[in-house]
Design an enzyme around this catalytic site. Sequence first.
Site, PDB file in Angstrom:
ATOM      1  N   HIS A 220       0.923  -1.141   0.081  1.00  0.00           N
ATOM      2  CA  HIS A 220      -0.086  -0.094   0.034  1.00  0.00           C
ATOM      3  C   HIS A 220       0.892   1.151  -0.038  1.00  0.00           C
ATOM      4  O   HIS A 220       1.753   1.432  -1.136  1.00  0.00           O
ATOM      5  CB  HIS A 220      -0.907   0.204   1.312  1.00  0.00           C
ATOM      6  CG  HIS A 220      -1.966   0.763   1.335  1.00  0.00           C
ATOM      7  ND1 HIS A 220      -2.447   1.789   0.286  1.00  0.00           N
ATOM      8  CD2 HIS A 220      -3.029   1.229   2.082  1.00  0.00           C
ATOM      9  CE1 HIS A 220      -3.496   2.436   0.574  1.00  0.00           C
ATOM     10  NE2 HIS A 220      -3.893   2.210   1.644  1.00  0.00           N
ATOM     11  N   HIS A 259      -2.331  -2.471  -9.616  1.00  0.00           N
ATOM     12  CA  HIS A 259      -3.214  -1.905  -8.593  1.00  0.00           C
ATOM     13  C   HIS A 259      -4.605  -2.712  -8.501  1.00  0.00           C
ATOM     14  O   HIS A 259      -4.877  -3.261  -9.555  1.00  0.00           O
ATOM     15  CB  HIS A 259      -3.807  -0.609  -9.184  1.00  0.00           C
ATOM     16  CG  HIS A 259      -4.291   0.382  -8.296  1.00  0.00           C
ATOM     17  ND1 HIS A 259      -5.608   0.202  -7.714  1.00  0.00           N
ATOM     18  CD2 HIS A 259      -3.637   1.083  -7.340  1.00  0.00           C
ATOM     19  CE1 HIS A 259      -5.809   0.991  -6.901  1.00  0.00           C
ATOM     20  NE2 HIS A 259      -4.784   1.713  -6.316  1.00  0.00           N
ATOM     21  N   ASP A 315       2.519   5.547  -6.826  1.00  0.00           N
ATOM     22  CA  ASP A 315       4.017   5.739  -6.246  1.00  0.00           C
ATOM     23  C   ASP A 315       5.105   5.617  -7.088  1.00  0.00           C
ATOM     24  O   ASP A 315       6.166   5.947  -6.819  1.00  0.00           O
ATOM     25  CB  ASP A 315       3.817   4.516  -5.378  1.00  0.00           C
ATOM     26  CG  ASP A 315       2.839   4.558  -4.201  1.00  0.00           C
ATOM     27  OD1 ASP A 315       2.970   5.500  -3.423  1.00  0.00           O
ATOM     28  OD2 ASP A 315       2.163   3.413  -4.048  1.00  0.00           O
TER      29      ASP A 315
HETATM   30  N1  COA Z   1       5.085  -6.393 -10.565  1.00  0.00           N
HETATM   31  C1  COA Z   1       4.736  -7.577 -11.346  1.00  0.00           C
HETATM   32  N2  COA Z   1       3.773  -8.456 -11.346  1.00  0.00           N
HETATM   33  C2  COA Z   1       2.915  -7.814 -10.767  1.00  0.00           C
HETATM   34  C3  COA Z   1       2.708  -6.733 -10.282  1.00  0.00           C
HETATM   35  C4  COA Z   1       3.959  -5.904 -10.124  1.00  0.00           C
HETATM   36  N3  COA Z   1       4.071  -4.708  -9.429  1.00  0.00           N
HETATM   37  N4  COA Z   1       1.556  -6.367  -9.470  1.00  0.00           N
HETATM   38  C5  COA Z   1       0.583  -7.492  -9.863  1.00  0.00           C
HETATM   39  N5  COA Z   1       1.454  -8.242 -10.454  1.00  0.00           N
HETATM   40  C6  COA Z   1       1.015  -9.645 -11.135  1.00  0.00           C
HETATM   41  C7  COA Z   1       1.000 -10.707  -9.975  1.00  0.00           C
HETATM   42  O1  COA Z   1       2.167 -11.387  -9.996  1.00  0.00           O
HETATM   43  C8  COA Z   1      -0.338 -11.468 -10.542  1.00  0.00           C
HETATM   44  O2  COA Z   1       0.467 -12.515 -11.392  1.00  0.00           O
HETATM   45  P1  COA Z   1      -0.392 -13.900 -11.669  1.00  0.00           P
HETATM   46  O3  COA Z   1      -1.836 -13.734 -11.879  1.00  0.00           O
HETATM   47  O4  COA Z   1       0.628 -14.344 -12.662  1.00  0.00           O
HETATM   48  O5  COA Z   1      -0.244 -14.510 -10.246  1.00  0.00           O
HETATM   49  C9  COA Z   1      -1.129 -10.628 -11.360  1.00  0.00           C
HETATM   50  O6  COA Z   1      -0.233  -9.375 -11.664  1.00  0.00           O
HETATM   51  C10 COA Z   1      -2.220  -9.995 -10.260  1.00  0.00           C
HETATM   52  O7  COA Z   1      -1.524  -9.462  -9.069  1.00  0.00           O
HETATM   53  P2  COA Z   1      -2.220  -9.586  -7.783  1.00  0.00           P
HETATM   54  O8  COA Z   1      -0.976  -9.156  -6.854  1.00  0.00           O
HETATM   55  O9  COA Z   1      -3.060 -10.607  -7.687  1.00  0.00           O
HETATM   56  O10 COA Z   1      -3.083  -8.248  -7.677  1.00  0.00           O
HETATM   57  P3  COA Z   1      -3.624  -7.635  -6.309  1.00  0.00           P
HETATM   58  O11 COA Z   1      -4.904  -6.939  -6.843  1.00  0.00           O
HETATM   59  O12 COA Z   1      -3.735  -8.622  -5.263  1.00  0.00           O
HETATM   60  O13 COA Z   1      -2.471  -6.335  -5.891  1.00  0.00           O
HETATM   61  C11 COA Z   1      -1.002  -4.697  -5.777  1.00  0.00           C
HETATM   62  C12 COA Z   1      -2.531  -5.193  -6.194  1.00  0.00           C
HETATM   63  C13 COA Z   1      -0.911  -3.255  -5.666  1.00  0.00           C
HETATM   64  C14 COA Z   1      -0.934  -5.115  -4.211  1.00  0.00           C
HETATM   65  C15 COA Z   1       0.007  -5.538  -6.597  1.00  0.00           C
HETATM   66  O14 COA Z   1      -0.060  -4.874  -8.113  1.00  0.00           O
HETATM   67  C16 COA Z   1       1.413  -4.954  -6.006  1.00  0.00           C
HETATM   68  O15 COA Z   1       2.003  -5.746  -5.194  1.00  0.00           O
HETATM   69  N6  COA Z   1       2.177  -4.022  -6.641  1.00  0.00           N
HETATM   70  C17 COA Z   1       3.385  -3.605  -6.264  1.00  0.00           C
HETATM   71  C18 COA Z   1       3.349  -2.638  -4.757  1.00  0.00           C
HETATM   72  C19 COA Z   1       2.864  -1.350  -5.288  1.00  0.00           C
HETATM   73  O16 COA Z   1       3.290  -0.677  -5.961  1.00  0.00           O
HETATM   74  N7  COA Z   1       1.829  -0.926  -4.161  1.00  0.00           N
HETATM   75  C20 COA Z   1       1.199   0.332  -4.376  1.00  0.00           C
HETATM   76  C21 COA Z   1      -0.180   0.284  -5.008  1.00  0.00           C
HETATM   77  S1  COA Z   1      -0.834   1.925  -5.087  1.00  0.00           S
END
Ligand code: COA
Length: 379
Positions: A220, A259, A315
């Site tokens: 987050h 996201h 971010d």
């Molecule tokens: N880099 C690479 N791959 C990513 C990714 C990233 N930043 N974010 C998601 N993915 C991939 C996941 O590995 C997943 O792949 P899979 O289906 O093969 O397992 C798919 O995309 C879906 O991701 P998921 O983690 O299930 O999405 P979520 O909705 O649960 O999570 C976040 C959303 C924001 C937590 C996630 O995108 C993330 O961890 N991002 C990095 C942290 C970040 O920048 N957070 C700030 C948010 S404003």
Amino acid sequence: MSNTNKGLEGVVIGQTTISRVAGDAGELIYGGYHIEDLAGNVTFEEVCHLLWYGELPNAAQLHDLRGRLLEGMAVDDAVLDVVRLVAADSHPMAALRTAVSALSAVDPDAEDMSAEAADRKAIRLTAQAITLTAAIERIRTGTDPIAPRADLSLAANLLYMMHGREPDELAERIIDASLTLHAEHGMNASTFSARVTASTLADMHSAVTSAIGTLKGPLHGGANERVMQMLLTIDQPDNAAQWVRDALGRGEKIMGFGHRVYRTVDPRAPILKQLAEQMLDRGGDTRWLRISDVIQTTMREEMDRMGKKIYPNVDFFSASVYYTLGIPMDLFTNLFACARMAGWTAHVKEQLADNRLIRPKAEYVGPVDRTTSPIAQRP
Ligand code: COA
């Protein structure tokens, strides 16, 4: 078959008039106004008025709110003493969480659950988060906290109290726009936390303390600090493409991308990128933006290849903007918290206006029908 929804994706937990996040369209609207219209055209103080009262203020209302926010920035010495106890050995977000919790001990409205008291606390908490963030930085670097100046905006005061000098107009404008961009975002994890706590009829300080703890995590608000660590590790634009491919190959996520709601570009990201470019126009170090460009292009290629709708989020660019403004990396998430305090408190007020305890269920999948045995007979 299980009917659980891991991560509550897509679950609508209530109605709100504070903001709308349209994930497929890549739109963010506060109280009817598009974020592109708000950022840079109105100040963070005006956005606070919009979030708390549903309308942008007229001149008299803004004058009044500014006065109350400036007055609210004062932080009791007892709370600054708490910061002195924890700042050196805690992450700045942990210090902020502790200090905001301590604020309730000296807030005359702490346990008053009336709507009028909620208004007063929303103003004070938003103003005090800024004072505390600057004080945490001053105290942990061995310098004395600086009192806010009545002639400066919240954005300018944040930089002034942190660095001990008045910021130039561009730096103030950038921080002001960044506060607006981070102020509110629907039912994000920390806002949900705040609303869950408020729904038990706990006080507002408890609700925002829950929210600060939730924002701290790298999935987050903590992502902006990790983005900057990544840019520093990559060091040069030429290293960026390979670094991203290697990290993805190891199954790692790239911070600042993806996201839960946006399945296209986060509308806040291009605004921050423009702000970063404005800073560079006046001779800043272009390295971080050039690295960011390569990361973005490489991620686009890789995510398209994998068929994933993963785009830069807020971010990704806030990190290099803050870094170029001389803000220490581990303080980035505190800036996010200062902005989101406006949104959290608006949501607490909205929750209290039509409250019902938020209490979902879990599907139990553990053993059943066990019986106890004396302790000596247990394996
Ligand atoms: N880099 C690479 N791959 C990513 C990714 C990233 N930043 N974010 C998601 N993915 C991939 C996941 O590995 C997943 O792949 P899979 O289906 O093969 O397992 C798919 O995309 C879906 O991701 P998921 O983690 O299930 O999405 P979520 O909705 O649960 O999570 C976040 C959303 C924001 C937590 C996630 O995108 C993330 O961890 N991002 C990095 C942290 C970040 O920048 N957070 C700030 C948010 S404003």
